[in-house]
Design a protein around this motif. Structure first.
Motif: not given
Length: 124
Positions: A33-35, A41-48, A94-100, A115-118
């Motif tokens: 599993n990953a998040q 625009d500073e609005e986040s949508e989280v998906f598991e 994107y970042t992976i666990n807070g790292e670029f 946790t992957v953030e795009f």
């Protein structure tokens, strides 16, 4: 008769070995599993998301989102209809666990719990 019995025994022995290998192969792939967080625009949508270990981030993204790619499928230029804009110098980073991320999504293999953030942002 003895020869036939011997051949039947060998056949079932080989069949058993073949079946046991198939079971081993199936059990070697496990779910992880990953998040995935999409920020616009500073609005986040989280998906598991659940995925099979060993898949690239690109494969996972394609299975769970509408993804547009470039450079021979190595770079994500659009997610869910929001495309990179060269004139505005905006795109998906994107970042992976807070790292670029230092590699393309097709080269990164997520691990269970990542946790992957795009983030759609300026590249200037």
């Amino acid at each position: 008769m003895r020869k036939l019995l011997f051949l039947v025994t060998i056949f079932f022995a080989l069949l058993t070995v073949g079946c046991s290998n198939e079971v081993k192969q199936e059990s070697s792939t496990s779910a992880a599993n990953a998040q995935i967080i999409l920020v616009v625009d500073e609005e986040s949508e989280v998906f598991e998301v659940e995925f099979v270990e060993g898949l690239s981030l690109m494969e996972i993204m394609k299975e769970n989102f509408d993804v547009e790619t470039a450079f021979e499928d190595s770079f994500i230029i659009g997610i869910n209809g929001l495309l990179a804009d060269d004139s505005a110098k905006m795109g998906w980073m994107y970042t992976i666990n807070g790292e670029f991320a230092m590699k393309g999504a097709n080269e990164y293999t997520p691990e269970d719990g990542d946790t992957v953030e795009f983030k759609y942002e300026s590249w200037e």
